[in-house]
Design a protein around this motif. Structure first.
Motif, short mmCIF file in Angstrom:
data_model
loop_
_atom_site.label_atom_id
_atom_site.label_comp_id
_atom_site.label_asym_id
_atom_site.label_seq_id
_atom_site.Cartn_x
_atom_site.Cartn_y
_atom_site.Cartn_z
N LEU A 80 0.74 -1.19 0.12
CA LEU A 80 -0.25 0.05 -0.02
C LEU A 80 0.70 1.20 -0.02
O LEU A 80 1.68 1.60 0.83
CB LEU A 80 -0.84 -0.11 1.29
CG LEU A 80 -2.11 -0.99 1.30
CD1 LEU A 80 -2.65 -0.90 2.54
CD2 LEU A 80 -2.83 -0.93 0.23
N HIS A 81 0.67 2.18 -0.99
CA HIS A 81 1.36 3.39 -0.99
C HIS A 81 0.92 4.21 -0.13
O HIS A 81 1.59 5.29 0.36
CB HIS A 81 1.56 3.60 -2.43
CG HIS A 81 2.39 2.87 -3.52
ND1 HIS A 81 3.90 2.81 -3.49
CD2 HIS A 81 2.01 1.82 -4.51
CE1 HIS A 81 4.08 1.67 -4.13
NE2 HIS A 81 3.04 1.13 -4.97
N ASN A 82 -0.43 4.15 -0.09
CA ASN A 82 -1.10 5.50 0.62
C ASN A 82 -2.23 4.64 1.40
O ASN A 82 -3.22 4.60 1.24
CB ASN A 82 -1.62 6.53 -0.34
CG ASN A 82 -2.17 7.78 0.55
OD1 ASN A 82 -2.34 7.60 1.65
ND2 ASN A 82 -2.14 8.91 -0.20
N LYS A 83 -1.57 4.22 2.63
CA LYS A 83 -2.73 3.69 3.66
C LYS A 83 -3.83 4.58 3.98
O LYS A 83 -4.96 4.24 4.33
CB LYS A 83 -1.86 3.29 4.72
CG LYS A 83 -0.97 2.10 4.53
CD LYS A 83 -0.23 1.78 6.02
CE LYS A 83 0.64 0.97 5.67
NZ LYS A 83 1.43 0.40 7.07
N PHE A 84 -3.78 5.95 4.12
CA PHE A 84 -4.92 6.95 4.35
C PHE A 84 -5.98 6.84 3.19
O PHE A 84 -7.13 6.48 3.74
CB PHE A 84 -4.36 8.27 4.45
CG PHE A 84 -5.57 9.11 4.75
CD1 PHE A 84 -6.19 9.21 5.96
CD2 PHE A 84 -5.90 10.10 3.83
CE1 PHE A 84 -6.89 10.35 6.06
CE2 PHE A 84 -6.96 10.76 4.01
CZ PHE A 84 -7.46 11.20 5.03
N LYS A 85 -5.66 6.72 2.20
CA LYS A 85 -6.54 6.53 1.11
C LYS A 85 -7.32 5.01 1.18
O LYS A 85 -8.62 5.02 0.79
CB LYS A 85 -5.89 6.83 -0.30
CG LYS A 85 -5.50 8.18 -0.60
CD LYS A 85 -4.97 8.23 -1.99
CE LYS A 85 -4.76 9.77 -2.31
NZ LYS A 85 -4.20 9.69 -3.88
N PHE A 86 -6.49 4.33 1.33
CA PHE A 86 -7.13 2.82 1.48
C PHE A 86 -8.09 2.79 2.53
O PHE A 86 -9.33 2.34 2.43
CB PHE A 86 -6.12 1.72 1.66
CG PHE A 86 -6.62 0.49 1.99
CD1 PHE A 86 -6.90 -0.47 0.98
CD2 PHE A 86 -6.56 -0.13 3.31
CE1 PHE A 86 -7.32 -1.57 1.05
CE2 PHE A 86 -7.05 -1.46 3.31
CZ PHE A 86 -7.62 -1.93 2.42
N ARG A 105 -9.59 5.26 4.14
CA ARG A 105 -10.89 6.30 3.73
C ARG A 105 -11.64 5.56 2.77
O ARG A 105 -12.97 5.52 2.67
CB ARG A 105 -10.08 7.31 3.22
CG ARG A 105 -11.48 8.69 2.97
CD ARG A 105 -10.82 9.73 2.29
NE ARG A 105 -10.30 9.57 0.97
CZ ARG A 105 -9.47 10.58 0.40
NH1 ARG A 105 -9.40 11.75 0.81
NH2 ARG A 105 -9.19 10.27 -0.66
N ALA A 106 -11.40 4.92 1.91
CA ALA A 106 -12.29 4.09 0.82
C ALA A 106 -12.66 2.94 1.57
O ALA A 106 -13.96 2.83 1.44
CB ALA A 106 -11.38 3.40 0.01
#
Length: 104
Positions: free
Chosen positions: A7-13, A15-16
């Protein structure tokens, strides 16, 4: 050899995931509420009618607001039903007039 997803961007994951969970919960709540409303409307359509003697100061709105369906249905729908059951073309009612109102 197993490939691992990085995961490059855990926050986006996350949030999704949160958005997905909230969407599913909202759809479930809306579905349940629409089922409940249909059940109440069905009960309302099949409700027995009782005689009510109009008192001074009564309006169709106050009468409809005091029926046993007041917390379940829109007051305007109850008024429409009262007008239909009593062949009223307008909302005018008079003290002493006997009208039919729906009751559970």
């Amino acid at each position: 050899m197993k490939k691992r997803i990085k995961l490059h961007n855990k926050f986006k994951f996350f949030r999704a995931i949160v958005i997905l969970v909230l969407t599913i919960a909202s759809i479930s709540a809306i579905s349940f509420r629409s089922f409940e409303v249909r059940a109440n409307q069905n009960e309302f359509q099949n409700a027995k009618l009782v005689e009510y003697c109009v008192k001074k100061g009564d309006t169709l709105w106050t009468i409809a607001s005091n029926t046993s369906f007041q917390n379940e249905l829109d007051t305007r729908a109850i008024i429409d039903r009262i007008k239909e059951d009593n062949n009223l073309s307008s909302g005018n009612i008079y003290p002493g007039q006997v009208i039919l109102i729906p009751k559970k």
